[in-house]
Design a protein around this motif. Structure first.
Motif, PDB file in Angstrom:
ATOM      1  N   PRO A   1       0.647  -1.126  -0.236  1.00 56.62           N
ATOM      2  CA  PRO A   1      -0.015   0.023  -0.030  1.00 56.62           C
ATOM      3  C   PRO A   1       0.818   1.264  -0.031  1.00 56.62           C
ATOM      4  CG  PRO A   1      -0.653  -1.656   1.575  1.00 56.62           C
ATOM      5  CD  PRO A   1       0.549  -2.163   0.873  1.00 56.62           C
ATOM      6  N   ALA A   2       1.948   1.275   0.226  1.00 55.05           N
ATOM      7  CA  ALA A   2       2.903   2.340   0.698  1.00 55.05           C
ATOM      8  C   ALA A   2       3.579   2.593  -0.625  1.00 55.05           C
ATOM      9  CB  ALA A   2       3.696   2.354   1.952  1.00 55.05           C
ATOM     10  N   LEU A   3       3.921   1.694  -1.434  1.00 56.55           N
ATOM     11  CA  LEU A   3       4.797   1.904  -2.712  1.00 56.55           C
ATOM     12  C   LEU A   3       3.983   2.317  -3.899  1.00 56.55           C
ATOM     13  CD1 LEU A   3       7.122  -1.229  -2.403  1.00 56.55           C
ATOM     14  CD2 LEU A   3       7.535   1.307  -1.579  1.00 56.55           C
ATOM     15  N   PRO A   4       4.662   3.236  -4.908  1.00 57.39           N
ATOM     16  CA  PRO A   4       3.974   3.718  -6.187  1.00 57.39           C
ATOM     17  C   PRO A   4       3.650   2.814  -7.084  1.00 57.39           C
ATOM     18  CG  PRO A   4       6.256   4.745  -5.441  1.00 57.39           C
ATOM     19  CD  PRO A   4       6.076   3.673  -4.714  1.00 57.39           C
ATOM     20  N   SER A   5       2.453   2.903  -7.499  1.00 62.26           N
ATOM     21  CA  SER A   5       1.986   2.289  -8.648  1.00 62.26           C
ATOM     22  C   SER A   5       1.765   3.008  -9.841  1.00 62.26           C
ATOM     23  CB  SER A   5       0.747   1.210  -8.300  1.00 62.26           C
ATOM     24  OG  SER A   5       1.100   0.536  -7.116  1.00 62.26           O
ATOM     25  N   LEU A   6       1.526   2.341 -11.026  1.00 62.39           N
ATOM     26  CA  LEU A   6       0.845   3.305 -12.393  1.00 62.39           C
ATOM     27  C   LEU A   6      -0.714   2.880 -12.279  1.00 62.39           C
ATOM     28  CD1 LEU A   6       1.230   5.049 -14.569  1.00 62.39           C
ATOM     29  CD2 LEU A   6       1.953   3.088 -15.902  1.00 62.39           C
ATOM     30  N   PHE A   7      -1.282   3.836 -11.955  1.00 57.18           N
ATOM     31  CA  PHE A   7      -2.777   3.714 -12.238  1.00 57.18           C
ATOM     32  C   PHE A   7      -3.169   4.240 -13.667  1.00 57.18           C
ATOM     33  CE2 PHE A   7      -2.361   3.207  -7.516  1.00 57.18           C
ATOM     34  CZ  PHE A   7      -3.000   2.027  -7.457  1.00 57.18           C
ATOM     35  N   CYS A   8      -4.070   3.582 -14.427  1.00 59.46           N
ATOM     36  CA  CYS A   8      -4.546   4.041 -15.610  1.00 59.46           C
ATOM     37  C   CYS A   8      -5.995   3.573 -15.707  1.00 59.46           C
ATOM     38  CB  CYS A   8      -4.052   3.558 -16.924  1.00 59.46           C
ATOM     39  SG  CYS A   8      -2.089   3.170 -16.670  1.00 59.46           S
ATOM     40  N   LEU A   9      -6.593   4.770 -16.279  1.00 63.03           N
ATOM     41  CA  LEU A   9      -8.108   4.561 -16.542  1.00 63.03           C
ATOM     42  C   LEU A   9      -8.381   5.060 -18.120  1.00 63.03           C
ATOM     43  CD1 LEU A   9      -8.667   5.905 -13.099  1.00 63.03           C
ATOM     44  CD2 LEU A   9     -10.441   4.299 -13.941  1.00 63.03           C
ATOM     45  N   VAL A  10      -9.311   4.222 -18.632  1.00 61.32           N
ATOM     46  CA  VAL A  10      -9.712   4.080 -20.128  1.00 61.32           C
ATOM     47  C   VAL A  10     -11.178   4.427 -20.063  1.00 61.32           C
ATOM     48  CG1 VAL A  10      -9.487   1.826 -20.509  1.00 61.32           C
ATOM     49  CG2 VAL A  10      -8.772   3.422 -22.221  1.00 61.32           C
ATOM     50  N   GLY A  11     -11.375   5.157 -21.181  1.00 65.63           N
ATOM     51  CA  GLY A  11     -13.097   5.277 -21.354  1.00 65.63           C
ATOM     52  C   GLY A  11     -13.262   6.048 -22.643  1.00 65.63           C
ATOM     53  N   LYS A  12     -14.702   6.213 -22.903  1.00 62.19           N
ATOM     54  CA  LYS A  12     -14.963   6.889 -24.213  1.00 62.19           C
ATOM     55  C   LYS A  12     -14.231   8.191 -24.343  1.00 62.19           C
ATOM     56  CE  LYS A  12     -19.513   7.924 -23.191  1.00 62.19           C
ATOM     57  NZ  LYS A  12     -20.002   9.082 -23.125  1.00 62.19           N
TER      58      LYS A  12
END
Ligand SMILES: C[S@@+](CC[C@H](N)C(=O)[O-])C[C@H]1O[C@@H](n2cnc3c(N)ncnc32)[C@H](O)[C@@H]1O
Length: 353
Positions: free
Chosen positions: A142-153
């Motif tokens: 929970p304390a380490l960076p992640s790449l989050f991506c969201l995709v939609g129209k």
């Protein structure tokens, strides 16, 4: 494709607060919020600290600094997945995220196209990133960076955050958390399942075998879920439990008003769950009184019901009063949020010190 300064944020406002979106975003001092589908807004904030220090963040259960956006119609963009994955890898691989996670902006069940696009984009991106330490959302630290991506129209939106700062392990924070199985007695079972998953961002859940005191247990959705997780439960309610819980192993049912329940003086519970309906301050009073029967460090999960508090201001005022009273009674706030299974209510978690 263009890069965004880190002062831009992607914020998700739950559907239940949609009528108050303008007011909630004004409390966050969000500049010129642009709405997207699925309750999302792109907005400018002073900085990330401004968000975590602002109590109105309660209305934003999941947030992401927007560092990369590609406004486009993915359905009509040639080789969208390849181009998107290449740009994500070029920009974010040098920052060594622990995970790459992609989700649909609109998490509704009918939105199959973007769910599958998200999954395919993640698959291609993972081929371009070096091997990552967390192979799935649940494996993240929970304390380490992640790449989050969201995709939609409206296109692709991405940024780096720790799951804890984003307040969820999954992009958008939305993931159907399965109940452990067995009989589905009420939707509240999914709520405690989701709460225990979310809590892992902030603290360890009680170990199997731990003894929960549950206030407001009828008909028993949460009780059933706790029992499935190998917990012991003392459940209190004026109303009866579902017949399917009769003779359930590990369960003691006390058919009583919470205000009248007196636990055996020598007994100590490991955790307390309160889902009483009615006046929130009265529910908290029961929690504070019965909290003295918790072991030191015992966990409290409290559903804060807000009927009657119609505006964001009124909700925050109620929340402030509840937190002040809890703090004054020796409870330390661990975290609070609006779960996807919450309606006009929030989930607060304390530890007894
Ligand atoms: C939202 S329901 C609980 C749902 C339950 N947690 C589940 O998982 O199915 C609220 C419950 O609080 C109970 N309740 C409200 N005030 C109470 C009180 N003072 N003493 C005991 N039970 C109370 C109601 O009888 C009702 O069953």
């Amino acid at each position: 494709m263009k890069s965004e300064p880190a002062t831009r944020f992607l914020l998700r406002l739950p559907e239940v607060f949609a009528p108050h979106a303008r007011e909630a975003l004004a409390l966050l001092e969000a500049e010129t919020p642009t709405p997207l589908t699925g309750g999302w807004f792109i907005t400018k904030l002073a900085n990330a600290g401004a968000l975590s220090g602002n109590e109105a963040v309660l209305f934003i259960p999941w947030r992401l600094p927007l560092e990369h956006s590609w406004p486009c119609n993915p359905e009509k963009t040639e080789a969208f997945i390849e181009k998107a994955a290449q740009s994500l890898a070029k920009k974010f691989a040098p920052r060594n995220p622990q995970a790459v996670l992609v989700g649909p902006l609109d998490a509704g069940p009918q939105n199959r196209y973007y769910k599958s696009l998200a999954s395919n984009l993640r698959g291609r991106a993972l081929q371009l990133f070096p091997k990552l330490p967390a192979g799935s959302a649940d494996e993240q630290n929970p304390a380490l960076p992640s790449l989050f991506c969201l995709v939609g129209k409206e296109g692709l939106f991405a940024g780096i955050s720790t799951p804890r700062e984003a307040n969820g392990f999954h992009p958008g924070g939305i993931k159907f958390i399965k109940q452990s199985g067995g009989a589905m007695i009420s939707r509240a079972g999914a709520k405690i399942a989701e709460a225990l998953h979310w809590l892992r961002l902030y603290t360890d859940p009680p170990p199997p075998g731990a003894h929960w005191l549950e206030l407001g247990a009828s008909p028993g959705g949460m009780t059933g879920e706790l029992l499935q997780r190998q917990y012991r439960v003392t459940a209190v309610d004026r109303a009866p439990l579902d017949v399917r819980l009769r003779r359930a192993e590990g369960l003691t049912f006390i058919p009583a008003d919470a205000a009248d329940f007196r636990p055996p003086p020598a007994l100590r519970y490991d955790a307390l769950l309160c889902d009483l309906n009615g006046d929130a301050r009265q529910s908290l009073r029961a929690v504070i009184r019965l909290g003295t029967s918790l072991n030191t460090g015992g966990l409290i999960v409290f559903t804060l019901k807000t009927p009657g508090a119609e505006s964001p201001d009124a909700i925050l005022d109620l929340c402030r009063r509840i937190e002040t009273e809890a703090r004054g009674s020796g409870l330390t706030l661990v975290a609070k949020t609006h779960l996807t299974h919450n309606r006009q209510e929030f989930t607060l978690c304390w530890r007894r010190v």
